[in-house]
Write an enzyme that holds these catalytic residues in place. Structure first.
Site, PDB file in Angstrom:
ATOM      1  N   HIS A  25      19.453   3.165   0.785  1.00 47.26           N
ATOM      2  CA  HIS A  25      18.256   3.978   0.561  1.00 47.26           C
ATOM      3  C   HIS A  25      17.342   3.406  -0.514  1.00 47.26           C
ATOM      4  CE1 HIS A  25      15.953   7.689   0.398  1.00 47.26           C
ATOM      5  NE2 HIS A  25      16.224   7.849  -0.881  1.00 47.26           N
ATOM      6  N   GLU A  27      17.437  19.103  -6.804  1.00 48.57           N
ATOM      7  CA  GLU A  27      18.183  18.022  -6.144  1.00 48.57           C
ATOM      8  C   GLU A  27      19.391  17.634  -6.983  1.00 48.57           C
ATOM      9  OE1 GLU A  27      15.550  14.852  -4.913  1.00 48.57           O
ATOM     10  OE2 GLU A  27      14.264  16.245  -3.846  1.00 48.57           O
ATOM     11  N   GLY A  76      10.352  14.803  -3.221  1.00 48.36           N
ATOM     12  CA  GLY A  76       9.209  14.951  -4.106  1.00 48.36           C
ATOM     13  C   GLY A  76       9.321  14.143  -5.381  1.00 48.36           C
ATOM     14  N   SER A  92       0.828  -1.212   0.000  1.00 48.75           N
ATOM     15  CA  SER A  92       0.000   0.000   0.000  1.00 48.75           C
ATOM     16  C   SER A  92       0.863   1.263   0.000  1.00 48.75           C
ATOM     17  CB  SER A  92      -0.954  -0.019   1.194  1.00 48.75           C
ATOM     18  OG  SER A  92      -0.215  -0.094   2.402  1.00 48.75           O
ATOM     19  N   THR A 121       7.072   5.038   0.669  1.00 42.71           N
ATOM     20  CA  THR A 121       6.394   6.227   0.127  1.00 42.71           C
ATOM     21  C   THR A 121       6.097   7.234   1.231  1.00 42.71           C
ATOM     22  OG1 THR A 121       5.342   4.846  -1.559  1.00 42.71           O
ATOM     23  CG2 THR A 121       4.360   7.019  -1.154  1.00 42.71           C
TER      24      THR A 121
HETATM   25  P1  FAD Z   1       6.537   1.295  -0.775  1.00 46.76           P
HETATM   26  O1  FAD Z   1       6.070   2.683  -0.711  1.00 46.76           O
HETATM   27  O2  FAD Z   1       7.687   0.929   0.043  1.00 46.76           O
HETATM   28  O3  FAD Z   1       5.313   0.355  -0.397  1.00 46.76           O
HETATM   29  C1  FAD Z   1       5.507  -1.028  -0.218  1.00 46.76           C
HETATM   30  C2  FAD Z   1       4.293  -1.598   0.466  1.00 46.76           C
HETATM   31  O4  FAD Z   1       4.337  -3.012   0.445  1.00 46.76           O
HETATM   32  C3  FAD Z   1       4.180  -1.223   1.935  1.00 46.76           C
HETATM   33  O5  FAD Z   1       2.834  -0.935   2.208  1.00 46.76           O
HETATM   34  C4  FAD Z   1       4.608  -2.491   2.662  1.00 46.76           C
HETATM   35  O6  FAD Z   1       4.086  -2.630   3.956  1.00 46.76           O
HETATM   36  C5  FAD Z   1       4.042  -3.530   1.731  1.00 46.76           C
HETATM   37  N1  FAD Z   1       4.651  -4.861   1.796  1.00 46.76           N
HETATM   38  C6  FAD Z   1       5.944  -5.188   1.638  1.00 46.76           C
HETATM   39  N2  FAD Z   1       6.107  -6.511   1.714  1.00 46.76           N
HETATM   40  C7  FAD Z   1       4.876  -7.032   1.929  1.00 46.76           C
HETATM   41  C8  FAD Z   1       4.378  -8.346   2.105  1.00 46.76           C
HETATM   42  N3  FAD Z   1       5.174  -9.418   2.089  1.00 46.76           N
HETATM   43  N4  FAD Z   1       3.059  -8.514   2.333  1.00 46.76           N
HETATM   44  C9  FAD Z   1       2.227  -7.458   2.386  1.00 46.76           C
HETATM   45  N5  FAD Z   1       2.644  -6.188   2.226  1.00 46.76           N
HETATM   46  C10 FAD Z   1       3.946  -5.988   1.994  1.00 46.76           C
HETATM   47  N6  FAD Z   1      11.727   8.786  -4.048  1.00 46.76           N
HETATM   48  C11 FAD Z   1      11.433   9.871  -4.773  1.00 46.76           C
HETATM   49  O7  FAD Z   1      11.190   9.783  -5.981  1.00 46.76           O
HETATM   50  N7  FAD Z   1      11.374  11.097  -4.158  1.00 46.76           N
HETATM   51  C12 FAD Z   1      11.608  11.275  -2.833  1.00 46.76           C
HETATM   52  O8  FAD Z   1      11.524  12.385  -2.322  1.00 46.76           O
HETATM   53  C13 FAD Z   1      11.953  10.135  -2.063  1.00 46.76           C
HETATM   54  N8  FAD Z   1      12.248  10.250  -0.739  1.00 46.76           N
HETATM   55  C14 FAD Z   1      12.484   9.121  -0.007  1.00 46.76           C
HETATM   56  C15 FAD Z   1      12.706   9.228   1.375  1.00 46.76           C
HETATM   57  C16 FAD Z   1      12.879   8.091   2.137  1.00 46.76           C
HETATM   58  C17 FAD Z   1      13.138   8.220   3.613  1.00 46.76           C
HETATM   59  C18 FAD Z   1      12.841   6.817   1.531  1.00 46.76           C
HETATM   60  C19 FAD Z   1      13.013   5.584   2.338  1.00 46.76           C
HETATM   61  C20 FAD Z   1      12.646   6.707   0.154  1.00 46.76           C
HETATM   62  C21 FAD Z   1      12.469   7.848  -0.610  1.00 46.76           C
HETATM   63  N9  FAD Z   1      12.263   7.759  -1.990  1.00 46.76           N
HETATM   64  C22 FAD Z   1      11.976   8.889  -2.720  1.00 46.76           C
HETATM   65  C23 FAD Z   1      12.098   6.464  -2.632  1.00 46.76           C
HETATM   66  C24 FAD Z   1      10.587   6.206  -2.772  1.00 46.76           C
HETATM   67  O9  FAD Z   1       9.924   6.683  -1.640  1.00 46.76           O
HETATM   68  C25 FAD Z   1      10.268   4.743  -2.953  1.00 46.76           C
HETATM   69  O10 FAD Z   1      11.066   4.184  -3.962  1.00 46.76           O
HETATM   70  C26 FAD Z   1       8.802   4.563  -3.344  1.00 46.76           C
HETATM   71  O11 FAD Z   1       7.996   5.192  -2.393  1.00 46.76           O
HETATM   72  C27 FAD Z   1       8.462   3.107  -3.461  1.00 46.76           C
HETATM   73  O12 FAD Z   1       7.077   2.994  -3.605  1.00 46.76           O
HETATM   74  P2  FAD Z   1       6.438   1.547  -3.674  1.00 46.76           P
HETATM   75  O13 FAD Z   1       4.968   1.750  -3.749  1.00 46.76           O
HETATM   76  O14 FAD Z   1       7.103   0.756  -4.727  1.00 46.76           O
HETATM   77  O15 FAD Z   1       6.850   0.865  -2.282  1.00 46.76           O
HETATM   78  C1  SIN Z   2      14.960  10.541  -3.386  1.00 46.68           C
HETATM   79  O1  SIN Z   2      15.285   9.535  -2.776  1.00 46.68           O
HETATM   80  O2  SIN Z   2      14.723  10.534  -4.597  1.00 46.68           O
HETATM   81  C2  SIN Z   2      14.868  11.868  -2.722  1.00 46.68           C
HETATM   82  C3  SIN Z   2      15.088  11.750  -1.295  1.00 46.68           C
HETATM   83  C4  SIN Z   2      15.417  13.092  -0.740  1.00 46.68           C
HETATM   84  O3  SIN Z   2      14.492  13.823  -0.410  1.00 46.68           O
HETATM   85  O4  SIN Z   2      16.602  13.375  -0.645  1.00 46.68           O
END
Ligand code: FAD
Ligand code: SIN
Length: 540
Positions: free
Chosen positions: A342, A115, A51, A12, A45
């Site tokens: 990260h 950035e 951003g 999610s 996320t």
């Molecule tokens: P996620 O948002 O990680 O969601 C994964 C979901 O899967 C979660 O709900 C988790 O609980 C669930 N899940 C996992 N395994 C299981 C399982 N076995 N069973 C059930 N549920 C499960 N990227 C940018 O582009 N800009 C930014 O500013 C940025 N800032 C960041 C800051 C931080 C601190 C971090 C950690 C990352 C950042 N990133 C940024 C990277 C970006 O946030 C992530 O790559 C992106 O949000 C991933 O989205 P996703 O939906 O693929 O996974």
């Molecule tokens: C990113 O991981 O793309 C950005 C994270 C940050 O805000 O530095």
């Protein structure tokens, strides 16, 4: 226990929730299950600060964003994928706005952040809590749709696969609920893996606890190929707080003029790159690593205290408050920082529509490998990729759903699970977890050597074997399920790294310090042992 849905979404975060709300609207009456292992918002996320990188200003161009992405990717990005994703940026930002995301605006226009590695200001954000705002809006949209059911505290253990006329299909997932401790089979013709990153494979990480690489491990066990896991991105500036939880200090802070200094007060980035603090992430992280190794210090410092306090408090409200809570007033003093694991540039091999080697199994977001990020992801391109992929894959998955019939209960592949008898042996799990993650941080970090890789490989294979047998003979718990995945993903990361005999982007290895464009310009693809035996439709 069994349940039947039309679409199952595992995860999610931005990728899973965007898919769930869109597919529920696109296919009227379709039943959608969102399975998520903790609370609905707990995801990478939710912690995104900087951003979403998108071309929005008149002085910027798609060509420039594409070129910056390709440059950062160090020769491994797939140009077509980059072009498609970048050009879709403004459209998906509008879709997010239509869903209800409130991005920060100044005088009616998006306020754009800068950035590292970007040649223009192009990061659309919601203060410094962009991810939290996106989660809020997407969850709202899902909750409003009566056909979307959200299963919290439910972890997917493995995928249900079955033989369909000689080729392999995914028919859902096996799950385990955290509090009730019940196993359950969720059957569906379409399964979307949106399980996010792998940060928890490392001891020092910016990622929350959920980031244990479950999707990658499940897909590999089910027979899908995995690619490019050697390219683990270390964010240069996580708060150095040995007693507290990891906390990111956004790159946007450097975008607003913060400088990096060492303990001697020297602005050291001048020595490493003409773009100084705004060089690409791999360069800044390696520079910090080198300063720390040379000086023996525990951290370097990030200083934005020369900016007006009122500006800092308004632009970085959350970072200001969190640092203050931990004893640092960033308007008055430098912040201690260290690089931390990260982001994972590799993942489950897929196309831009989320199609994988296994029919009916789709992937989106950080778990996917599309070729967008190459050897080093450009800042804020991750949320962009996740939402564009999620948008595209909804259409393809909906089409697949309409065209394909689905058996009442697919005759599932053999499934191995642990027992549900209660027995406490937590010390084994916590010991192995600590050892594995520490090993990965020490031996598989920013700067690598062949001998450390070999040692790490031998160790991880042994620990993984031990964990597998523990998994099969002990009661199920989140800890052992996640640890089994961490061990498998750690092994896959090392195997990828062992195959790359050069340095490129995020993979820097002292024994091969140069980039070898003749031999190294390829992706590292790992096929699982059951890959050969499975007929495939989608293989790409
Ligand atoms: P996620 O948002 O990680 O969601 C994964 C979901 O899967 C979660 O709900 C988790 O609980 C669930 N899940 C996992 N395994 C299981 C399982 N076995 N069973 C059930 N549920 C499960 N990227 C940018 O582009 N800009 C930014 O500013 C940025 N800032 C960041 C800051 C931080 C601190 C971090 C950690 C990352 C950042 N990133 C940024 C990277 C970006 O946030 C992530 O790559 C992106 O949000 C991933 O989205 P996703 O939906 O693929 O996974
Ligand atoms: C990113 O991981 O793309 C950005 C994270 C940050 O805000 O530095």
């Amino acid at each position: 226990m069994e349940s039947r849905y039309d679409f199952i979404v595992i995860g999610s975060g931005i990728a899973g929730l965007f898919f769930a709300q869109k597919v529920a609207n696109l296919v009227p009456g379709a039943k959608v299950a969102v399975i998520t292992k903790k609370g609905e918002t707990e995801s990478n996320t939710n912690y995104a600060q900087g951003g979403i990188a998108t071309v929005m200003s008149g002085v910027d161009s798609f060509d420039s964003h594409i070129e910056d992405t390709l440059k950062s990717g160090a020769g491994l990005c797939k140009r077509k994928i980059v072009e498609e994703i970048v050009k879709n940026g403004p459209k998906v930002i509008q879709k997010l706005v239509d869903i209800g995301v409130r991005f920060t605006k100044e005088k009616g226009e998006f306020d754009l952040g800068r950035e590292g590695g970007h040649s223009s200001k192009r990061v659309v954000h919601a203060g410094d809590l962009t991810g939290r705002e996106i989660e809020r809006a997407l969850l709202n949209a899902c909750r409003k749709n009566k056909n979307v059911d959200i299963f919290r505290n439910t972890i997917a253990l493995d995928l249900i696969t079955y033989n369909h006329n000689g080729h392999w299909r995914c028919g859902g997932a096996y799950t385990f609920s955290r509090h009730k401790r019940i196993f359950r089979s969720f059957y569906a013709p379409v399964t979307m893996l949106a399980t996010g990153g792998v940060g928890q494979v490392y001891y020092n990480t910016t990622n929350p606890d959920i980031a244990t690489g479950d999707g990658i491990a499940m897909a590999y066990r089910a027979g899908a190929r995995i690619a490019n896991l050697e390219f683990i991105q270390f964010h240069p500036t996580a708060l150095y707080d040995p007693d507290g939880k990891a906390f990111l200090i956004s790159e946007a802070v450097r975008g607003e003029g913060a400088i990096l200094i060492n303990l001697a007060g020297e602005q050291f980035m001048k020595k490493y790159h003409p773009q100084k603090e705004l060089a690409a992430r791999d360069i800044v992280a390696r520079a910090i690593d080198s300063e720390l190794k040379e000086s023996g210090d525990n951290c370097v410092y990030l200083d934005i205290s020369h900016k007006k306090a009122s500006f800092v408090k308004k632009r970085f409200t959350n970072i200001y408050k969190e640092c203050l809570k931990r004893g640092f007033d960033i308007t008055k003093e430098p912040i201690p920082v260290v690089p931390s694991a990260h982001y994972n540039c590799g993942g489950i091999v897929s196309d831009l529509y989320g199609q994988t080697d296994i029919e009916g199994m789709y992937v989106c977001g950080e778990s996917a490998f599309t070729g967008m990020h190459g050897a080093n992801r450009l800042a804020s391109n991750s949320l962009l990729e996740a939402v564009v992929m999620s948008d595209y894959s909804t259409n393809v998955a909906a089409e697949f759903f309409r065209k394909n019939s689905f058996p009442e209960t697919p005759k599932a592949d053999k499934w191995l699970h642990s027992s549900i008898v209660r027995r406490k042996d937590k010390i084994v799990i916590s010991h192995d977890k600590f050892e594995l993650r520490k090993l990965m941080s020490d031996f598989m970090g920013i700067v690598r050597t062949s001998s450390r890789l070999e040692m790490a490989h031998n160790h991880v294979k042994l620990i993984a074997k031990e964990i597998d047998s523990f998994y099969l003979s002990h009661p199920s718990s989140y800890d052992i399920i996640e640890l089994r995945n961490i061990a498998l993903v750690a092994n896959l990361i090392i195997r990828c790294a062992l195959r790359r005999k050069e340095s490129r982007g995020l993979h820097y290895i002292i024994d091969y310090p140069n980039t070898d464009d003749k031999k190294g310009r390829h992706n590292t693809i790992i096929k699982p042992p059951n890959y050969k035996h499975l007929g495939r439709k989608n293989a790409r």
